[in-house]
Design a protein around this motif. Structure first.
Motif, PDB file in Angstrom:
ATOM      1  N   ASN A  98       8.248  47.431  39.879  1.00  0.00           N
ATOM      2  CA  ASN A  98       9.009  47.090  38.677  1.00  0.00           C
ATOM      3  C   ASN A  98       8.460  45.860  37.979  1.00  0.00           C
ATOM      4  OD1 ASN A  98      11.394  48.813  38.223  1.00  0.00           O
ATOM      5  ND2 ASN A  98      11.851  48.260  40.346  1.00  0.00           N
ATOM      6  N   GLU A  99       8.278  45.946  36.653  1.00  0.00           N
ATOM      7  CA  GLU A  99       8.140  44.723  35.864  1.00  0.00           C
ATOM      8  C   GLU A  99       9.527  44.506  35.280  1.00  0.00           C
ATOM      9  OE1 GLU A  99       5.644  42.333  35.461  1.00  0.00           O
ATOM     10  OE2 GLU A  99       7.468  41.454  34.659  1.00  0.00           O
ATOM     11  N   GLY A 100      10.403  43.993  36.130  1.00  0.00           N
ATOM     12  CA  GLY A 100      11.823  44.003  35.779  1.00  0.00           C
ATOM     13  C   GLY A 100      12.302  42.764  35.062  1.00  0.00           C
ATOM     14  N   THR A 101      11.370  41.902  34.657  1.00  0.00           N
ATOM     15  CA  THR A 101      11.804  40.638  34.061  1.00  0.00           C
ATOM     16  C   THR A 101      12.318  40.816  32.647  1.00  0.00           C
ATOM     17  OG1 THR A 101       9.510  40.323  33.464  1.00  0.00           O
ATOM     18  CG2 THR A 101      10.302  39.168  35.413  1.00  0.00           C
ATOM     19  N   GLU A 102      11.805  41.813  31.946  1.00  0.00           N
ATOM     20  CA  GLU A 102      12.229  42.049  30.572  1.00  0.00           C
ATOM     21  C   GLU A 102      12.697  43.494  30.433  1.00  0.00           C
ATOM     22  OE1 GLU A 102       9.217  40.744  27.848  1.00  0.00           O
ATOM     23  OE2 GLU A 102       9.140  38.753  28.767  1.00  0.00           O
ATOM     24  N   LEU A 185      24.113  35.303  38.865  1.00  0.00           N
ATOM     25  CA  LEU A 185      24.023  33.934  39.369  1.00  0.00           C
ATOM     26  C   LEU A 185      24.521  32.965  38.304  1.00  0.00           C
ATOM     27  CD1 LEU A 185      20.580  34.392  40.976  1.00  0.00           C
ATOM     28  CD2 LEU A 185      22.595  33.658  42.228  1.00  0.00           C
ATOM     29  N   PRO A 186      25.214  31.918  38.750  1.00  0.00           N
ATOM     30  CA  PRO A 186      25.705  30.947  37.764  1.00  0.00           C
ATOM     31  C   PRO A 186      24.528  30.298  37.047  1.00  0.00           C
ATOM     32  CG  PRO A 186      25.999  30.133  40.004  1.00  0.00           C
ATOM     33  CD  PRO A 186      25.563  31.556  40.118  1.00  0.00           C
ATOM     34  N   GLY A 187      24.632  30.175  35.756  1.00  0.00           N
ATOM     35  CA  GLY A 187      23.578  29.511  34.987  1.00  0.00           C
ATOM     36  C   GLY A 187      22.519  30.473  34.495  1.00  0.00           C
ATOM     37  N   ARG A 188      22.460  31.652  35.071  1.00  0.00           N
ATOM     38  CA  ARG A 188      21.445  32.597  34.629  1.00  0.00           C
ATOM     39  C   ARG A 188      22.110  33.656  33.742  1.00  0.00           C
ATOM     40  NH1 ARG A 188      16.513  34.934  38.175  1.00  0.00           N
ATOM     41  NH2 ARG A 188      15.743  32.854  37.786  1.00  0.00           N
TER      42      ARG A 188
ATOM     43  N   SER B 130      19.156  29.942  40.041  1.00  0.00           N
ATOM     44  CA  SER B 130      19.793  30.230  38.764  1.00  0.00           C
ATOM     45  C   SER B 130      18.999  29.682  37.583  1.00  0.00           C
ATOM     46  CB  SER B 130      21.223  29.681  38.745  1.00  0.00           C
ATOM     47  OG  SER B 130      21.204  28.307  39.041  1.00  0.00           O
ATOM     48  N   SER B 213       5.064  41.322  38.091  1.00  0.00           N
ATOM     49  CA  SER B 213       4.457  42.380  38.897  1.00  0.00           C
ATOM     50  C   SER B 213       2.965  42.417  38.587  1.00  0.00           C
ATOM     51  CB  SER B 213       5.064  43.732  38.517  1.00  0.00           C
ATOM     52  OG  SER B 213       4.704  44.061  37.192  1.00  0.00           O
TER      53      SER B 213
END
Lengths: 436, 446
Positions: A98-102, A185-188, B130, B213
């Protein structure tokens, strides 16, 4: 002269055959499989049939065929010969999923990260699998460009790629992409999209951007080729992300969408119609049984699991009859593994469809010719027919029986898995160890 | 003669004082040889006499003389053919063998690797998750500015015969720009041979941000290269005719890439396994880069690709099988076996395929570097090829073949004197000259 040469070659091969304990050293891609029960998938079973393979291609199917000099002969009486199994949805042999960041990453290509050293290739071979559609994961709405591989274990990565297959782009809808099963997650911040409406909207947004990108390039090309192009004419920025989406809109790429529920599938088919892109199949498609009319109208098939539904909320309305019912309705259905473990027993998964109402032949088709059609390679593989590539698997019992076991897996006439040989090697290794 | 007097006048102007000084220097030298590594001498001229010479550029000379002046090789050849200048300090080198100083074209020498701070409290732990990570991309980093040379490090590399290194950055995908250094002192400015040398790229990922990735990384690199080409084109168009053209927005990332992507300065790709090599070759081909591959301890597995591409190789003698490799995937016993038996033969197999390469100690301590070179030779690499791979080949790859890599007149006086064959296990490096600066490492009792 010719006769002399061929006799010399024959003699040399004969000597080689005597020297080698196994006939592995003989000409690759040439095989004669004798006395098997052939399940060609494209026609009725052939009991006690022979298949002759020359240079990796099926040359002849019949009875009492004789092997040309140098061809290995495999005695297969009492065994079942089927087309090599094709898994249309896996993630094996890749150094990344996965390029799951975006949310939108169509610029990534799984062909860039093939790892031919992944032992899962061999695992798959032990289950008679010869070809896989190995894909980007479902972490984001538009993943990457997938790749189809032949499982030629031990060969370099570039020799695995099936160039003739449909180039496909991974889409994903529903829980995975809206990250509903993730602890926030808090802050994210929560990644957009967080809903099914969002997933649909972002695809439309990106495809509109791609259209705009195409227009920019067209305008540039037009100006460049005009009589008096402006002196400071600058081409648009080459954007790999939009370039891939433009290829989808141009019809050079096919969409494959990970989708579970009926609504999101129907919405996706509407998007495809609106933008005029092709859909090769919908993946998982647990609620396909609810929308068979829509699927038939769109001419889109499904690639599904057989009976392990309800493992998450969006799979709650899955039914074990999904594959069988959709097949009966005339939809092109394949069974996939989505797993480097399940891939070795995909034949068992297909076999279960017999319980849910399909014939053995229909069940077998779901992991052979149907899968080949979904990948756009049914003219090459997927059935045992003269002229097709000799991707085959030999089973000791009917492949749809619960007791069956894969004995041998062949790709283009080369034996890549031979159960008896491996057991023998293992015994010899154990004996050597014991002797020390 | 005139020159000598001139220099003497500068030093003392008095013959007696000079003699006293000479005696003092001699005494100092005798003293310094008894404590290894303690002494280093800058002499205007040296004559190394009675040594065996491996010039690498030609056949060995059994008994020869090397004249060094002002950091360069003034002359060398058979003892009877070389006249020793009167002002040269004679260094008796009988029983010693002279080689060109070795080059390790990929190290992280003289860098202080910052340890990542580990979260200590639960709050820190949570915020480390976070908070979105900062991109670890440093295309404009000049690693030269980060150098903290230490004498001790210098000496330990001298002792395995290395006189020249590339120090390269090691963080991120676009890691930054490396420098070529002569190990002549602890003064960075004085050490530089080429600054910057190359842009270094590693197929790694960001953490928690794009690209996370490997396929994302490949796409990220390609996009940056295309962006650089576009940015450069835009800049050039703007320079030539700014009327009715919006100026390009200044982009430090792309600015840093222009010399490498447009002007074709070397780009070094870190290749940790056979697939990395193919990935790098595809990028080099797509963007017509002046590519160099480093790492490459699985290079033999892609020999046909390397032959076709003809891209320079920096092959590490780190024999640890890469994680993605089949040699790491079949259990610990087989992994260890591969490390001991399969990977040491990489260089030998490349030699067999007529693929030229430089050897490096990337990822290794200096002692493992030397140990593993010997292991590579044991695994079939010819000593001649090994010597070339540590001298003339890296010099060529660094574009320094006119200054370094062989013992020839006019080249930089980088040479080592060993007692015994360089690739003999027991052999010690006795003297090292870098830029003509003499370092003595004679063992006690010699």
């Amino acid at each position: 002269m010719k006769v002399v040469i061929s006799r010399t070659i024959f003699f040399m091969i004969f000597v080689l055959a005597l020297l080698a304990p196994e006939s592995y050293l003989l000409a690759a891609g040439n095989l004669l499989i004798k006395n098997a029960t052939i399940l060609p998938v494209s026609g009725p079973p052939i009991p006690g049939g022979d298949v002759l393979i020359i240079d990796g291609i099926i040359k002849q199917i019949g009875k009492n065929l004789s092997a040309p000099a140098g061809a290995r002969v495999i005695e297969a009486s009492g065994k079942y010969l089927i087309p090599g199994i094709i898994d249309t949805h896996t993630h094996l042999a890749l150094s990344g999923t996965n390029e799951g960041t975006e949310a939108i990453t169509p610029e990534v290509r799984m062909a860039d990260v093939i790892n031919a050293d992944d032992p899962a290739i061999f695992t798959a071979l032990t289950g008679g699998v010869t070809m896989v559609h190995t894909m980007h994961g479902s972490a984001n709405v538009i993943g990457g460009v997938n790749v189809v591989l032949k499982l030629k274990w031990g060969q370099p990565s570039e020799k695995l790629v099936v160039k003739e297959a449909f180039p496909t782009l991974k889409f994903a809808l529903g829980e995975n992409v809206k990250q509903s099963n993730r602890a926030l997650l808090p802050g994210r911040p929560q990644r957009y999209p967080a809903t099914r409406m969002g997933a649909n909207a972002i695809i439309r947004r990106e495809l509109l951007r791609a259209k705009d990108y195409m227009t920019q390039w067209e305008r540039y090309e037009k100006l460049k080729n005009s009589k008096n192009p402006p002196p400071n004419l600058l081409p648009p920025r080459k954007d790999l992300r939009l370039e891939t989406l433009a290829d989808l809109l141009r019809g050079k790429l096919y969409a494959r969408a990970h989708a579970y529920v009926a609504t999101e599938m129907v919405e996706f088919l509407r998007l495809a119609k609106e933008f005029g892109f092709k859909v090769a199949a919908l993946d998982h498609a647990w609620e396909a049984y609810k929308i068979t009319d829509e699927l038939l109208a769109a001419g889109v098939g499904i690639s599904v699991f057989i009976d392990n539904w309800a493992y998450k909320m969006e799979a709650a309305e899955g039914i074990a009859y999904n594959a069988a019912y959709c097949t009966r309705r005339g939809i092109l259905v394949s069974i996939n593994s989505d797993s480097s473990e399940r891939v070795r027993r995909l034949f068992n998964e297909a076999g279960k469809a017999v319980k849910y109402g399909l014939t053995q032949d229909e069940a077998l088709k779901m992991i052979t010719i149907n899968a080949a059609r979904q990948l756009g390679v049914d003219h090459l593989v997927g059935s045992i027919e003269v002229g097709k590539q000799a991707d085959l698997a030999l089973f000791d019992q009917h492949p749809m029986s619960a007791y069956t076991r894969c004995e041998m897996t062949i790709i283009e006439g080369d034996v890549y898995f031979d159960r008896q040989q491996i057991l023998k090697n293992r015994e010899e290794a154990a004996a050597r160890k014991g002797g020390n | 003669m005139k020159k000598r007097i001139g220099k003497l006048n500068l030093v003392s102007g008095n013959r007696k004082v000079f003699l006293l000084q000479a005696v003092a220097i001699l005494l100092f030298m005798i003293l310094s040889t008894s404590s290894p590594g303690a002494g280093e001498e800058v002499g205007p001229a040296y004559a190394l006499v009675n040594c065996k010479i491996f010039p690498v550029s030609g056949p060995p000379i059994e008994k020869g003389t090397i004249i060094i002046r002002d950091g360069l090789i003034e002359a060398l050849g058979y003892a009877e053919k070389i006249k020793i200048p009167e002002d040269a300090e004679i260094i008796e080198a009988g029983g010693l063998t002279a080689y060109p100083g070795l080059i390790s074209a990929h190290t992280n020498l003289f860098l202080e690797i910052k340890q990542q701070e580990q979260p200590q409290t639960p709050d820190e732990f949570l915020s480390s998750f976070s908070q979105p990570s900062e991109p670890q991309e440093f295309p404009d980093l000049q690693i030269f500015k980060e150098l903290k040379p230490k004498k001790q490090t210098l000496e330990s590399w001298h002792k395995i015969g290395v006189t020249t290194v590339v120090t390269a950055p090691g963080r991120g995908i676009f890691q930054g720009q490396s420098v070529v250094l002569n190990l002549n002192s602890d003064q960075p400015n004085q050490m530089v041979l080429k600054q910057p040398w190359a842009l270094h790229i590693n197929f790694t990922t960001e953490r928690g941000i794009y690209p996370s990735s490997l396929m994302g990384t490949v796409a990220f690199i390609r996009q940056k290269f295309y962006d650089t080409l576009h940015y450069d084109l835009h800049k050039k168009k703007y320079l030539s005719s700014p009327a009715f053209l919006k100026r390009p927005e200044y982009d430090p990332f792309l600015e840093a890439l222009i010399p490498f992507v447009v002007d074709k300065k070397p780009v070094v790709f870190q290749c940790n396994n056979q697939e990395d090599i193919k990935r790098a070759l595809r990028l080099i081909e797509e963007f017509k880069l002046k590519g160099v591959l480093t790492g490459c301890n699985e290079a033999w597995r892609v020999a046909n690709h390397l032959k076709r591409a003809g891209v320079p190789l920096l092959v590490t003698v780190d024999f640890r099988p890469p994680t993605a490799s089949i040699y790491s995937q079949q259990g610990e016993a087989l992994r260890k076996k591969a490390e001991a038996e399969v990977f040491p033969a990489n260089a030998a197999r490349l030699q067999k395929e007529n693929i030229t390469f430089a050897l490096t100690g990337f990822g290794l301590s200096e002692s493992s570097f030397r140990k593993n070179i010997l292991a590579a030779i044991k695994a079939g690499l010819s000593p001649e090829a090994a010597l070339k791979a540590l001298t003339v080949e890296p010099a060529r790859i660094l574009g320094l073949e006119r200054q370094l890599g062989t013992l020839e007149m006019g080249k930089i006086a980088n040479l080592i004197l060993t007692r015994g064959d360089l690739f003999d296990e027991k052999t010690k490096v006795i003297k090292v000259l870098v830029d003509g600066i003499l370092f003595n490492y004679e063992e006690k009792g010699q």
